[in-house]
Design an enzyme around this catalytic site. Structure first.
Site, PDB file in Angstrom:
ATOM      1  CB  SER A  79       8.293  -1.938  -4.413  1.00 12.42           C
ATOM      2  OG  SER A  79       9.149  -0.892  -4.801  1.00 12.42           O
ATOM      3  CB  THR A 183       5.016   4.078  -3.837  1.00 14.94           C
ATOM      4  OG1 THR A 183       4.185   3.125  -3.198  1.00 14.94           O
ATOM      5  CG2 THR A 183       4.216   4.874  -4.829  1.00 14.94           C
ATOM      6  CB  THR A 201       2.876   0.959  -5.398  1.00 17.75           C
ATOM      7  OG1 THR A 201       3.631   0.148  -4.487  1.00 17.75           O
ATOM      8  CG2 THR A 201       1.408   0.826  -5.048  1.00 17.75           C
ATOM      9  NE  ARG A 211      -2.068  -3.187   1.318  1.00 19.28           N
ATOM     10  CZ  ARG A 211      -1.097  -2.346   0.994  1.00 19.28           C
ATOM     11  NH1 ARG A 211      -0.738  -2.208  -0.262  1.00 19.28           N
ATOM     12  NH2 ARG A 211      -0.479  -1.653   1.918  1.00 19.28           N
ATOM     13  CB  THR A 234       6.328   6.187  -0.682  1.00 20.44           C
ATOM     14  OG1 THR A 234       6.794   4.833  -0.673  1.00 20.44           O
ATOM     15  CG2 THR A 234       7.420   7.082  -0.134  1.00 20.44           C
ATOM     16  N   GLY A 235       5.082   4.484   1.748  1.00 21.54           N
ATOM     17  CA  GLY A 235       5.203   3.908   3.088  1.00 21.54           C
ATOM     18  C   GLY A 235       4.030   2.998   3.374  1.00 21.54           C
TER      19      GLY A 235
HETATM   20  N1  ASP Z   1       2.108   2.879   0.039  1.00 19.12           N
HETATM   21  C1  ASP Z   1       2.313   1.644  -0.673  1.00 19.12           C
HETATM   22  C2  ASP Z   1       1.276   0.658  -0.239  1.00 19.12           C
HETATM   23  O1  ASP Z   1       1.049   0.551   0.950  1.00 19.12           O
HETATM   24  C3  ASP Z   1       3.651   1.032  -0.494  1.00 19.12           C
HETATM   25  C4  ASP Z   1       4.804   1.969  -0.316  1.00 19.12           C
HETATM   26  O2  ASP Z   1       4.800   3.071  -0.833  1.00 19.12           O
HETATM   27  O3  ASP Z   1       5.769   1.623   0.364  1.00 19.12           O
HETATM   28  O4  ASP Z   1       0.767  -0.059  -1.061  1.00 19.12           O
END
Ligand code: ASP
Length: 324
Positions: A79, A183, A201, A211, A234-235
């Site tokens: 990721s 991330t 990320t 995106r 993150t998320g």
């Molecule tokens: N926040 C990141 C994104 O949506 C992904 C993640 O941190 O899980 O691109």
């Protein structure tokens, strides 16, 4: 994040954590005041590298950049950086940002292809230009002008995952797939007044090309203010960017909240209106200039793991779920 990948990371980072625990005390002696806080298991290795950079005389910006580079370079992290899962067209598309809390300068790149260290390109946007964010082909051309070499970022593993997704007749689309993302978010203080935040990320796997979510956006994926502290997120960045999570946290720390209180507060704000707060990932980390930290997430089934480097020691922790 995919369950299989997470298991393999636990194996990898178990070794890293053991190495960190047996680190020579010289690192601690040379840089006792530096504190680093990073997201997920791979943060252990990132923090360790950052501490080495500071111990070797590097700046806090150097430390955060080089720490994040470790995760970007790791093909097993699907990721972030090299080996990150690609967009819907099979192209690895990277986002990263970094902020210097002392100067209030930030740099970021979005939708960057073919360059495995977007955090380093982001830092150069901050230091070599009067811009803050470069996207897409412009970011790639800038990186090439700065001396980066384009390369194939798909690994056999990430190519196979994409081919499998694409050939599945009932594949989940970018609208509903909430699994494949994570991330490296990293914040640090040097004990001498400097505070830095950064993140990197590949974003959501199989995303629509172009995106942009929270990670490369100042105040969303990362934010730093030397007077108040730093935060990273993150998320589900499509949702989290609508709450400007990192800036909210730093602002509240500046008003006197402990980093943990500030992290919990933003979770509380999101819990009121964000979708799927029990099943999606919404996670934040924060640090104040004294090295006090906070970490929070809402998904009880998949709580945030965070790596802390403090007093010359590294360890991996699990954030207590924010109850809502
Ligand atoms: N926040 C990141 C994104 O949506 C992904 C993640 O941190 O899980 O691109």
């Amino acid at each position: 994040m995919e369950a299989l990948d997470r298991r393999s990371f636990l194996i990898t980072t178990g070794a890293v954590a053991a190495a960190a625990a047996s680190a020579p005390s010289s690192v601690a002696a040379q840089a006792p005041a530096a504190v680093f806080l990073s997201t997920w298991e791979w943060g252990v290795a990132a923090n360790r590298r950052a501490a080495e950079v500071v111990a070797g005389g590097g700046s806090l910006l150097d430390a955060i950049e080089k720490g994040i580079n470790v995760v970007e370079d790791d093909p097993n992290v699907t990721s972030v950086g090299y080996g990150g899962l690609p967009n819907a067209q099979g192209e690895v598309e990277l986002d990263a940002g970094i902020m210097d809390g002392a100067t209030h300068r930030a740099g970021s790149v979005c939708n960057l292809h073919k360059i495995k260290n977007p955090i380093s390109v982001a830092r150069l946007v901050m230091e070599k230009t009067r811009h803050t964010t470069l996207a897409g082909d412009g970011a790639l051309q800038f990186a090439i002008a700065m001396g980066f070499t384009p390369m194939q970022l798909l690994t056999p593993k990430s190519l196979e995952a994409w081919l499998k997704w694409r050939s599945s007749p009932n594949r989940e689309s970018f609208w509903i797939d909430r699994e494949h993302h994570d991330t490296i978010g990293m914040v640090g203080v040097d004990g001498r007044g400097q505070v830095v935040a950064g993140c990197s990320t590949s974003g959501l796997a199989w995303k629509i090309p172009g995106r942009v979510a929270d990670s490369p956006l100042v105040g969303c994926g990362y934010y730093a203010d030397a007077a108040a502290g730093a935060a990273s997120a993150t998320g589900n960045g499509d949702v989290m960017s609508n709450y400007c999570t990192s800036m909210r946290i730093v602002t509240r720390m500046g008003q006197g909240l402990h980093p943990q209180e500030a992290c919990d507060e933003v979770m509380g704000v999101m819990a009121k209106t964000a979708p799927n707060v029990r099943s999606d990932m919404y996670c934040v980390i924060a640090i104040d200039p004294r090295g006090e930290i906070g970490a929070a997430s809402m998904n009880v089934a998949q709580p945030l793991q965070y790596a802390l480097w403090k007093n010359g020691q590294g360890a991996l922790h699990t954030a207590a779920p924010f109850l809502h």
